[in-house]
Design a protein around this motif. Structure first.
Motif, PDB file in Angstrom:
ATOM      1  N   ASN A 158      -2.062  -3.668  18.474  1.00 32.27           N
ATOM      2  CA  ASN A 158      -0.803  -4.399  18.353  1.00 32.27           C
ATOM      3  C   ASN A 158      -0.005  -3.885  17.150  1.00 32.27           C
ATOM      4  OD1 ASN A 158      -1.569  -5.753  15.954  1.00 32.27           O
ATOM      5  ND2 ASN A 158      -2.560  -7.381  17.122  1.00 32.27           N
ATOM      6  N   LEU A 159       1.178  -4.419  16.970  1.00 33.57           N
ATOM      7  CA  LEU A 159       2.079  -3.936  15.925  1.00 33.57           C
ATOM      8  C   LEU A 159       1.494  -4.134  14.534  1.00 33.57           C
ATOM      9  CD1 LEU A 159       4.800  -2.695  15.209  1.00 33.57           C
ATOM     10  CD2 LEU A 159       5.768  -4.996  15.288  1.00 33.57           C
ATOM     11  N   LEU A 160       0.881  -5.273  14.273  1.00 30.58           N
ATOM     12  CA  LEU A 160       0.315  -5.524  12.943  1.00 30.58           C
ATOM     13  C   LEU A 160      -0.828  -4.569  12.627  1.00 30.58           C
ATOM     14  CD1 LEU A 160       0.381  -9.427  12.784  1.00 30.58           C
ATOM     15  CD2 LEU A 160       1.930  -7.795  11.689  1.00 30.58           C
ATOM     16  N   ASP A 217      -0.898  -1.708   9.624  1.00 30.71           N
ATOM     17  CA  ASP A 217      -1.993  -1.560   8.658  1.00 30.71           C
ATOM     18  C   ASP A 217      -2.418  -0.104   8.539  1.00 30.71           C
ATOM     19  OD1 ASP A 217      -2.118  -4.185   7.879  1.00 30.71           O
ATOM     20  OD2 ASP A 217      -3.710  -4.718   9.300  1.00 30.71           O
ATOM     21  N   GLU A 218      -2.443   0.586   9.673  1.00 22.75           N
ATOM     22  CA  GLU A 218      -2.830   1.995   9.680  1.00 22.75           C
ATOM     23  C   GLU A 218      -1.716   2.906   9.189  1.00 22.75           C
ATOM     24  OE1 GLU A 218      -4.608   3.549  13.214  1.00 22.75           O
ATOM     25  OE2 GLU A 218      -5.639   1.669  13.639  1.00 22.75           O
ATOM     26  N   LEU A 244       5.617   2.852   8.580  1.00 22.45           N
ATOM     27  CA  LEU A 244       6.390   2.452   9.755  1.00 22.45           C
ATOM     28  C   LEU A 244       6.820   0.987   9.687  1.00 22.45           C
ATOM     29  CD1 LEU A 244       4.510   4.311  12.609  1.00 22.45           C
ATOM     30  CD2 LEU A 244       6.577   4.970  11.403  1.00 22.45           C
ATOM     31  N   SER A 245       6.714   0.393   8.503  1.00 18.25           N
ATOM     32  CA  SER A 245       7.097  -1.016   8.365  1.00 18.25           C
ATOM     33  C   SER A 245       8.604  -1.220   8.344  1.00 18.25           C
ATOM     34  CB  SER A 245       6.471  -1.613   7.110  1.00 18.25           C
ATOM     35  OG  SER A 245       6.950  -0.943   5.957  1.00 18.25           O
ATOM     36  N   GLU A 277      -1.369   9.675  11.560  1.00 15.23           N
ATOM     37  CA  GLU A 277      -1.871   8.363  11.179  1.00 15.23           C
ATOM     38  C   GLU A 277      -1.739   7.314  12.271  1.00 15.23           C
ATOM     39  OE1 GLU A 277      -0.829   6.735   7.482  1.00 15.23           O
ATOM     40  OE2 GLU A 277      -1.175   8.585   6.398  1.00 15.23           O
ATOM     41  N   TRP A 278      -0.857   7.535  13.222  1.00 12.56           N
ATOM     42  CA  TRP A 278      -0.657   6.550  14.279  1.00 12.56           C
ATOM     43  C   TRP A 278      -0.675   7.270  15.606  1.00 12.56           C
ATOM     44  CZ3 TRP A 278       4.294   3.248  15.362  1.00 12.56           C
ATOM     45  CH2 TRP A 278       3.937   2.092  16.066  1.00 12.56           C
ATOM     46  N   PRO A 279      -1.848   7.388  16.235  1.00  7.05           N
ATOM     47  CA  PRO A 279      -1.987   8.203  17.447  1.00  7.05           C
ATOM     48  C   PRO A 279      -1.041   7.828  18.582  1.00  7.05           C
ATOM     49  CG  PRO A 279      -4.134   7.489  16.635  1.00  7.05           C
ATOM     50  CD  PRO A 279      -3.099   6.773  15.824  1.00  7.05           C
ATOM     51  N   GLN A 280      -0.614   6.565  18.675  1.00  2.00           N
ATOM     52  CA  GLN A 280       0.290   6.182  19.754  1.00  2.00           C
ATOM     53  C   GLN A 280       1.629   6.912  19.657  1.00  2.00           C
ATOM     54  OE1 GLN A 280      -1.648   4.281  18.100  1.00  2.00           O
ATOM     55  NE2 GLN A 280      -2.715   2.918  19.472  1.00  2.00           N
ATOM     56  N   VAL A 281       1.959   7.361  18.461  1.00  2.00           N
ATOM     57  CA  VAL A 281       3.224   8.068  18.281  1.00  2.00           C
ATOM     58  C   VAL A 281       3.208   9.409  19.019  1.00  2.00           C
ATOM     59  CG1 VAL A 281       4.713   9.162  16.542  1.00  2.00           C
ATOM     60  CG2 VAL A 281       3.745   6.903  16.131  1.00  2.00           C
ATOM     61  N   LYS A 282       2.021   9.939  19.275  1.00  2.00           N
ATOM     62  CA  LYS A 282       1.931  11.201  20.009  1.00  2.00           C
ATOM     63  C   LYS A 282       2.565  11.085  21.391  1.00  2.00           C
ATOM     64  CE  LYS A 282      -2.101  12.895  17.606  1.00  2.00           C
ATOM     65  NZ  LYS A 282      -3.516  13.215  17.655  1.00  2.00           N
TER      66      LYS A 282
END
Length: 140
Positions: free
Chosen positions: A2-4, A8-9, A13-14, A112-117
């Motif tokens: 989820n977004l939170l 944290d990771e 991106l906040s 740092e945020w694999p979903q961004v791939k």
């Protein structure tokens, strides 16, 4: 995730300003007026504010925070959103589009945020950008 958990990771991106600071290795400055605009942009992104007009003198950072980092940040968090990046002249729109692409290509973010791939860029030109999620297009 989820977004939170994602924030944290990847705390950069906040907000658009946090992304700008990370993208520039801490060189992006956040004076009081940029911090205020940054807070308002986050409110717009999450639907707390419907519209926002930013009217401050030139050379005060509004193009960087609003046209570059806000657009990149919004597409990173919500790749399904469709946004329009407009400027009073074609060269500005193209320039901003290329800068957004450069930020989205920022390897630290994807690492740092694999979903961004999943936010892959179509390399059609400076003024065109699209994600492979359903939407997210910048085009002249």
């Amino acid at each position: 995730m989820n977004l939170l958990e994602a924030l944290d990771e990847a705390p950069h991106l906040s907000s658009p300003a946090a992304l700008a600071i990370a993208d520039t290795n801490g060189k992006f400055q956040v004076p009081a007026h940029i911090a205020y605009i940054n807070r308002l942009l986050v409110e717009v992104a999450f639907g707390e504010m419907e519209r926002l007009i930013v009217n401050i003198p030139f050379q005060h950072g509004k193009s960087w925070i609003c046209s570059v980092y806000f657009c990149a940040w919004l597409l990173l968090l919500f790749p399904d959103k469709r946004i329009l990046l407009a400027a009073h002249e074609e060269r500005f729109a193209s320039s901003f589009g290329q800068k957004v692409k450069d930020v989205l290509d920022f390897k630290h973010v994807a690492k740092e945020w694999p979903q961004v791939k999943e936010t892959l860029l179509a390399q059609r030109g400076k003024a065109q950008l699209s994600t492979y999620a359903s939407g997210g297009k910048i085009q002249e």
